[in-house]
Design a protein around this motif. Sequence first.
Motif, PDB file in Angstrom:
ATOM      1  N   MET B 143       0.679  -1.381  -0.049  1.00 25.15           N
ATOM      2  CA  MET B 143      -0.038  -0.180  -0.144  1.00 25.15           C
ATOM      3  C   MET B 143       0.800   1.396   0.181  1.00 25.15           C
ATOM      4  O   MET B 143       0.589   2.361  -0.686  1.00 25.15           O
ATOM      5  N   ILE B 144       1.794   1.222   0.821  1.00 22.83           N
ATOM      6  CA  ILE B 144       2.918   2.285   0.681  1.00 22.83           C
ATOM      7  C   ILE B 144       3.392   2.579  -0.666  1.00 22.83           C
ATOM      8  O   ILE B 144       3.433   3.670  -1.309  1.00 22.83           O
ATOM      9  N   ILE B 145       4.003   1.518  -1.141  1.00 22.73           N
ATOM     10  CA  ILE B 145       4.519   1.579  -2.538  1.00 22.73           C
ATOM     11  C   ILE B 145       3.723   2.094  -3.469  1.00 22.73           C
ATOM     12  O   ILE B 145       3.868   3.315  -4.453  1.00 22.73           O
ATOM     13  N   THR B 146       2.493   1.533  -3.288  1.00 15.14           N
ATOM     14  CA  THR B 146       1.508   2.003  -4.987  1.00 15.14           C
ATOM     15  C   THR B 146       0.784   3.230  -4.291  1.00 15.14           C
ATOM     16  O   THR B 146       0.909   4.211  -5.279  1.00 15.14           O
ATOM     17  N   GLY B 147       0.676   3.656  -3.186  1.00 16.51           N
ATOM     18  CA  GLY B 147       0.154   4.796  -2.703  1.00 16.51           C
ATOM     19  C   GLY B 147       1.043   5.979  -3.130  1.00 16.51           C
ATOM     20  O   GLY B 147       0.722   6.942  -3.731  1.00 16.51           O
ATOM     21  N   PHE B 148       2.335   5.737  -2.689  1.00 15.10           N
ATOM     22  CA  PHE B 148       3.225   6.955  -3.009  1.00 15.10           C
ATOM     23  C   PHE B 148       3.699   7.079  -4.447  1.00 15.10           C
ATOM     24  O   PHE B 148       3.960   8.171  -4.915  1.00 15.10           O
ATOM     25  N   ALA B 149       3.345   5.818  -4.944  1.00 15.45           N
ATOM     26  CA  ALA B 149       3.819   5.963  -6.543  1.00 15.45           C
ATOM     27  C   ALA B 149       2.720   6.819  -7.239  1.00 15.45           C
ATOM     28  O   ALA B 149       3.002   7.804  -8.039  1.00 15.45           O
ATOM     29  N   MET B 150       1.260   6.356  -6.807  1.00 16.15           N
ATOM     30  CA  MET B 150       0.268   7.111  -7.665  1.00 16.15           C
ATOM     31  C   MET B 150       0.371   8.717  -7.058  1.00 16.15           C
ATOM     32  O   MET B 150       0.213   9.658  -7.944  1.00 16.15           O
ATOM     33  N   TYR B 151       0.662   8.829  -5.785  1.00 24.05           N
ATOM     34  CA  TYR B 151       0.939  10.472  -5.095  1.00 24.05           C
ATOM     35  C   TYR B 151       1.895  10.986  -5.892  1.00 24.05           C
ATOM     36  O   TYR B 151       1.897  12.313  -6.480  1.00 24.05           O
ATOM     37  N   GLY B 152       3.100  10.408  -5.962  1.00 28.22           N
ATOM     38  CA  GLY B 152       4.201  10.982  -6.750  1.00 28.22           C
ATOM     39  C   GLY B 152       4.132  11.289  -8.265  1.00 28.22           C
ATOM     40  O   GLY B 152       4.881  11.972  -8.613  1.00 28.22           O
ATOM     41  N   MET B 153       3.344  10.391  -8.724  1.00 26.87           N
ATOM     42  CA  MET B 153       3.380  10.580 -10.428  1.00 26.87           C
ATOM     43  C   MET B 153       2.669  12.059 -10.730  1.00 26.87           C
ATOM     44  O   MET B 153       2.662  12.219 -11.874  1.00 26.87           O
ATOM     45  N   SER B 154       2.241  12.856 -10.033  1.00 29.00           N
ATOM     46  CA  SER B 154       1.699  14.084 -10.396  1.00 29.00           C
ATOM     47  C   SER B 154       3.177  14.760 -10.792  1.00 29.00           C
ATOM     48  O   SER B 154       2.925  15.962 -11.312  1.00 29.00           O
ATOM     49  N   ASN B 155       4.162  14.501 -10.301  1.00 29.76           N
ATOM     50  CA  ASN B 155       5.518  14.887 -10.613  1.00 29.76           C
ATOM     51  C   ASN B 155       6.510  14.067 -10.978  1.00 29.76           C
ATOM     52  O   ASN B 155       7.099  13.584 -10.348  1.00 29.76           O
ATOM     53  N   PRO B 156       6.334  13.455 -12.259  1.00 34.20           N
ATOM     54  CA  PRO B 156       7.080  12.275 -12.620  1.00 34.20           C
ATOM     55  C   PRO B 156       8.606  12.209 -12.321  1.00 34.20           C
ATOM     56  O   PRO B 156       9.244  11.326 -12.312  1.00 34.20           O
ATOM     57  N   GLY B 157       9.233  13.561 -12.203  1.00 34.20           N
ATOM     58  CA  GLY B 157      10.558  13.579 -12.125  1.00 34.20           C
ATOM     59  C   GLY B 157      10.987  13.521 -10.749  1.00 34.20           C
ATOM     60  O   GLY B 157      11.921  13.714 -10.489  1.00 34.20           O
ATOM     61  N   GLY B 158       9.822  13.660  -9.623  1.00 36.15           N
ATOM     62  CA  GLY B 158      10.387  13.918  -8.243  1.00 36.15           C
ATOM     63  C   GLY B 158      10.775  12.715  -7.458  1.00 36.15           C
ATOM     64  O   GLY B 158      10.788  11.566  -8.058  1.00 36.15           O
TER      65      GLY B 158
END
Lengths: 348, 233
Positions: B143-158
Amino acid sequence: METFWETFKRHGLSRRDFLRFSTTITGIMGLSPSMIPKVVQALETKPRVPVLWVHGLECTCCSESFIRSATPLASDVLLTMISLEYDDTLSAAAGEAIEKHREEVIKKYWGNYILAVEGNPPLGEEGMYCVVGGKAFLENLKETAKGAKAVIAWGSCASWGCVQAAKPNPTTAVPIHKVITDKPIIKVPGCPPIAEVMTGVIMHLVLFDSVPPLDSQGRPKQFYGNRIHDTCYRRAFFNAGQFVERFDDDGAKKGWCLYKVGCRGPTTYNSCGNIRWYNGLSYPIQAGHGCIGCAEEDFWDSGPFYERLTNIPLPNVEANPDKVGAALAAAAAAGAVVHGVLSKIRNK
Amino acid sequence: METKRFYIFSPGLRLWHWVNFFAILALFITGLYIGNPFFLGPIGYEATYAYDKGITMDLIRKIHFVAGYVFLSGFIFRVIIALFSKRDRLIIPPFWRRDYWIGLKEITLKYSLIMRDKEGNEYIRNAYARSVYPLIYLLFLFMIITGFAMYGMSNPGGLWASLFGWIIPLLGGEFMTHMWHHWIAWIIIIFAILHFYLVVREELIKQNGELTSMFTGYKVFEKEPVDIEDIKE
Ligand code: HEM
Ligand code: HEM
Ligand code: SF4
Ligand code: SF4
């Protein structure tokens, strides 16, 4: 071969026109204004690049989109920037003549031409589900790719597989990177991709003689760096929780967010929200229809298009995950109560 | 019969357990709304001004993300305490030991109501619990990996995208990442229901302080648990 600037002069266009053109395409390619001199220089010195455009299993929507590019005009790209040596859909010649020409072009520009692939090869029955000029497209594709400098995967077909690769994929259609493994491939997904994105990618390849910066999936960052959702003009309605629930309700008339009627904008990377379609006129969401995620891998298998949540992918279960989850949770709770009572009796 | 109190759960573990419980509660409720916004936000305001009026998608997502950070911090904390203290490593199932397999047989018979709960050996933690908790920790990590992946992809370089973005193609794209995140959310809740029941069941049958052990740190046993070595420093 002549350079773009020479072509401009031959067509009787002025230096001013030429500079205006250079500035526009710098913007389209997503480059900063400081790059304008570089673009001008490239246009003055770079010869036109030979392109072979092949067609596999596809619907020609990519070509249809391409020829409608407005900035720059597709005709400008075709006539002044590239030299389109082969395209069985657009060329006047046909049949044996054009196939022979393809072979000659491959030899003549070995290592220097760009291969643009629209559609994809089916692997089933040794590729016989798609035959071009009497040969399996699969073979044509491999042959043409061998001498290419770079490969462009047009659209979702070449990039991901698209509709012909949707479950159960009867012809075993595969994206081209499964077949071409030793060349840089630029994925330009979309069904079709936006015209200006297509011309933008070609221009980058031609002007800088290099592959544009790609993301981890092989898509050009400048066009696929954002979700539709993060560039969508209806985003304020999403954040406010103002959702269309049916296509004929009040919210739909007011232009609220289409999330609940299945919009895939939150999970789709494309430029529809900023470049838009038809020379920037509109895009699906602006027309009141949710994004179906056409630029994403396996979007055909991520349905239903008009529902936010896809059904549980188990055989014989046609239900959304919240219903299944709630039923299982209720069953677990009920089972616990029954088991608890029995346990208490057993342990008297 | 004579009974003995054993100190089992460290303060750190107990703190983590309850922080985690509330984080998951918040994540699940807000997550369900994100997956299917079952009520509308404030009506009658221009959207631009409505996002901070009452309960909006914006607020609910914010709560989800704050709880997500709490959940992540808790997870890291949980790993660290396991590194430094033996009693916090109970989550590793001791497959290599005979008492684990005997315990597995006994607890199966007990849960199938063939054996009485007071018969057989005592364990500080039964073999089912010892086998399932590590799997639940893996689901937390998922859940942490998928959650932060979705969360983070609003800035794909971040930062978040580069840490966890790799999971997205593995799951077949971002839409499927959402779906996996959604399905596993339900599995965690179903675990919680059964987990809560089995804790209460133990307490009802044995009155051994099971229910309060995650607050006090102590459980009561009639004989010495066979796996007591696992918490002796
Ligand atoms: C979201 C809900 C919950 C989750 C995800 C959860 C998770 C866990 C986990 C992972 C452990 C193992 C800790 C370790 O040693 O590493 C644990 C132990 C425990 N939890 Fe929970 N828990 C939840 C709710 C509850 C509730 C509501 C209660 C009771 C009122 C409870 C009581 C206990 C007890 C007594 C233990 C120790 C059990 C044993 O030693 O076998 N938990 N829980
Ligand atoms: C046990 C933990 C968690 C549960 C039960 C949970 C639950 C959910 C659920 C049910 C959804 C809706 C999925 C969908 O249909 O799109 C969701 C979405 C989401 N969750 Fe979680 N989640 C958890 C942990 C996390 C963590 C640690 C993060 C990290 C920040 C996170 C970030 C997100 C994001 C970014 C979304 C998508 C939001 C959006 O599309 O607007 N989640 N979560
Ligand atoms: S209409 Fe679609 S892309 Fe636009 S804000 Fe709503 S969910 Fe996002
Ligand atoms: S809005 Fe979505 S479905 Fe429509 S063209 Fe753009 S990416 Fe494709």
